[in-house]
Motif scaffolding. Structure first.
Motif, PDB file in Angstrom:
ATOM      1  N   UNK A   1      -6.023  -3.094  -4.428  1.00 44.36           N
ATOM      2  CA  UNK A   1      -4.603  -3.331  -4.134  1.00 44.36           C
ATOM      3  C   UNK A   1      -3.808  -2.035  -4.019  1.00 44.36           C
ATOM      4  N   UNK A   2      -4.437  -0.921  -4.338  1.00 46.64           N
ATOM      5  CA  UNK A   2      -3.723   0.348  -4.287  1.00 46.64           C
ATOM      6  C   UNK A   2      -3.779   1.002  -2.915  1.00 46.64           C
ATOM      7  N   UNK A   3      -3.203   2.167  -2.846  1.00 46.31           N
ATOM      8  CA  UNK A   3      -3.111   2.922  -1.585  1.00 46.31           C
ATOM      9  C   UNK A   3      -4.498   3.240  -1.029  1.00 46.31           C
ATOM     10  N   UNK A   4      -5.326   3.869  -1.852  1.00 46.04           N
ATOM     11  CA  UNK A   4      -6.672   4.243  -1.419  1.00 46.04           C
ATOM     12  C   UNK A   4      -7.525   2.995  -1.176  1.00 46.04           C
TER      13      UNK A   4
ATOM     14  N   UNK B   1     -15.831  -7.330   2.344  1.00 46.14           N
ATOM     15  CA  UNK B   1     -15.070  -6.623   1.314  1.00 46.14           C
ATOM     16  C   UNK B   1     -14.632  -7.585   0.220  1.00 46.14           C
ATOM     17  N   UNK B   2     -14.893  -7.181  -1.017  1.00 51.90           N
ATOM     18  CA  UNK B   2     -14.385  -7.881  -2.184  1.00 51.90           C
ATOM     19  C   UNK B   2     -13.572  -6.853  -2.951  1.00 51.90           C
ATOM     20  N   UNK B   3     -12.409  -7.236  -3.420  1.00 53.29           N
ATOM     21  CA  UNK B   3     -11.521  -6.246  -4.018  1.00 53.29           C
ATOM     22  C   UNK B   3     -10.914  -6.759  -5.318  1.00 53.29           C
ATOM     23  N   UNK B   4     -10.525  -5.804  -6.162  1.00 52.28           N
ATOM     24  CA  UNK B   4      -9.885  -6.186  -7.416  1.00 52.28           C
ATOM     25  C   UNK B   4      -8.471  -5.612  -7.499  1.00 52.28           C
ATOM     26  N   UNK B   5      -7.693  -6.239  -8.354  1.00 54.37           N
ATOM     27  CA  UNK B   5      -6.335  -5.781  -8.647  1.00 54.37           C
ATOM     28  C   UNK B   5      -6.113  -5.911 -10.141  1.00 54.37           C
ATOM     29  N   UNK B   6      -5.172  -5.145 -10.662  1.00 53.70           N
ATOM     30  CA  UNK B   6      -4.856  -5.220 -12.082  1.00 53.70           C
ATOM     31  C   UNK B   6      -3.660  -6.126 -12.326  1.00 53.70           C
ATOM     32  N   UNK B   7      -2.658  -6.038 -11.462  1.00 49.42           N
ATOM     33  CA  UNK B   7      -1.436  -6.808 -11.697  1.00 49.42           C
ATOM     34  C   UNK B   7      -1.141  -7.846 -10.613  1.00 49.42           C
ATOM     35  N   UNK B   8      -1.425  -7.488  -9.349  1.00 51.29           N
ATOM     36  CA  UNK B   8      -1.225  -8.475  -8.284  1.00 51.29           C
ATOM     37  C   UNK B   8      -2.131  -8.139  -7.105  1.00 51.29           C
TER      38      UNK B   8
ATOM     39  N   UNK C   1      -3.703  -7.376  -3.458  1.00 47.34           N
ATOM     40  CA  UNK C   1      -3.200  -6.594  -2.347  1.00 47.34           C
ATOM     41  C   UNK C   1      -2.884  -7.477  -1.162  1.00 47.34           C
ATOM     42  N   UNK C   2      -2.486  -6.839  -0.076  1.00 46.54           N
ATOM     43  CA  UNK C   2      -2.062  -7.587   1.110  1.00 46.54           C
ATOM     44  C   UNK C   2      -3.178  -7.764   2.132  1.00 46.54           C
ATOM     45  N   UNK C   3      -4.315  -7.094   1.927  1.00 47.06           N
ATOM     46  CA  UNK C   3      -5.412  -7.201   2.896  1.00 47.06           C
ATOM     47  C   UNK C   3      -6.000  -8.612   2.859  1.00 47.06           C
ATOM     48  N   UNK C   4      -5.891  -9.311   3.992  1.00 49.92           N
ATOM     49  CA  UNK C   4      -6.362 -10.699   4.032  1.00 49.92           C
ATOM     50  C   UNK C   4      -7.872 -10.785   4.218  1.00 49.92           C
ATOM     51  N   UNK C   5      -8.490  -9.686   4.678  1.00 46.63           N
ATOM     52  CA  UNK C   5      -9.933  -9.734   4.914  1.00 46.63           C
ATOM     53  C   UNK C   5     -10.721  -9.296   3.681  1.00 46.63           C
ATOM     54  N   UNK C   6     -10.207  -9.588   2.513  1.00 42.72           N
ATOM     55  CA  UNK C   6     -10.940  -9.319   1.273  1.00 42.72           C
ATOM     56  C   UNK C   6     -10.783 -10.515   0.346  1.00 42.72           C
ATOM     57  N   UNK C   7     -11.833 -10.767  -0.433  1.00 44.02           N
ATOM     58  CA  UNK C   7     -11.737 -11.759  -1.504  1.00 44.02           C
ATOM     59  C   UNK C   7     -11.248 -11.022  -2.745  1.00 44.02           C
ATOM     60  N   UNK C   8     -10.287 -11.608  -3.460  1.00 40.59           N
ATOM     61  CA  UNK C   8      -9.617 -10.894  -4.553  1.00 40.59           C
ATOM     62  C   UNK C   8     -10.017 -11.416  -5.931  1.00 40.59           C
TER      63      UNK C   8
ATOM     64  N   UNK D   1     -17.053   0.791  -5.265  1.00 39.82           N
ATOM     65  CA  UNK D   1     -16.223   1.992  -5.196  1.00 39.82           C
ATOM     66  C   UNK D   1     -15.058   1.822  -6.170  1.00 39.82           C
ATOM     67  N   UNK D   2     -14.905   2.781  -7.063  1.00 41.88           N
ATOM     68  CA  UNK D   2     -13.780   2.730  -7.987  1.00 41.88           C
ATOM     69  C   UNK D   2     -12.616   3.520  -7.401  1.00 41.88           C
ATOM     70  N   UNK D   3     -11.670   2.788  -6.820  1.00 47.38           N
ATOM     71  CA  UNK D   3     -10.481   3.408  -6.235  1.00 47.38           C
ATOM     72  C   UNK D   3      -9.270   3.147  -7.108  1.00 47.38           C
ATOM     73  N   UNK D   4      -9.504   2.851  -8.373  1.00 46.54           N
ATOM     74  CA  UNK D   4      -8.387   2.540  -9.267  1.00 46.54           C
ATOM     75  C   UNK D   4      -7.798   3.821  -9.848  1.00 46.54           C
ATOM     76  N   UNK D   5      -6.642   3.663 -10.446  1.00 51.88           N
ATOM     77  CA  UNK D   5      -6.001   4.783 -11.137  1.00 51.88           C
ATOM     78  C   UNK D   5      -6.190   4.652 -12.638  1.00 51.88           C
ATOM     79  N   UNK D   6      -7.115   3.751 -13.047  1.00 46.85           N
ATOM     80  CA  UNK D   6      -7.341   3.537 -14.477  1.00 46.85           C
ATOM     81  C   UNK D   6      -7.916   4.797 -15.105  1.00 46.85           C
TER      82      UNK D   6
END
Ligand SMILES: NC(=O)c1ccc[n+]([C@@H]2O[C@H](COP(=O)([O-])OP(=O)(O)OC[C@H]3O[C@@H](n4cnc5c(N)ncnc54)[C@H](OP(=O)(O)O)[C@@H]3O)[C@@H](O)[C@H]2O)c1
Length: 77
Positions: free
Chosen positions: A9-12, A27-34, A36-43, A67-72
């Motif tokens: 869900x972040x910039x990167x 693409x499968x993606x994760x978010x911490x709080x909400x 992202x806007x990419x519709x071609x990923x499962x969240x 790929x860890x693109x988080x800011x954690x």
């Protein structure tokens, strides 16, 4: 190939999802709080500070590439 983008869900992460889809991969993606806007990923919700949740998401997704693109950080967000 299935690519798991942690922090999708972040910039990167948003750009990585776009590039993954453009290359013809799933693409499968994760978010911490909400999500992202990419519709071609499962969240999936994921906080890297929760090891049990990390294991659960990894097992459920079964990604070929993670790929860890988080800011954690180890000490917090
Ligand atoms: N942007 C750049 O130009 C750039 C350049 C070099 C390096 N980097 C590095 O790349 C990483 C990402 O940067 P960014 O600009 O994309 O940051 P960002 O837009 O703030 O995105 C951060 C991502 O990490 C997620 N996140 C935050 N805390 C988390 C946690 N505890 N567990 C799991 N996910 C968590 C966020 O989820 P939510 O949004 O849902 O909270 C979001 O998806 C950072 O480490 C940054 O230092 C970025």
């Amino acid at each position: 190939m299935t690519v798991l983008v942690i922090g999708g869900s972040g910039f990167l992460g948003t750009e990585l999802i776009r590039q993954t889809a453009r290359a013809g991969h799933a693409a499968v993606a994760t978010y911490a709080t909400r999500p992202g806007t990419a519709s071609h990923a499962a969240w999936y919700p994921l906080d890297l500070r929760d090891p049990g949740r990390v294991d659960a998401v990894m097992a459920e997704v079964g990604a070929d590439l993670v790929v860890n693109a988080s800011s954690a950080t180890p000490t917090g967000r």
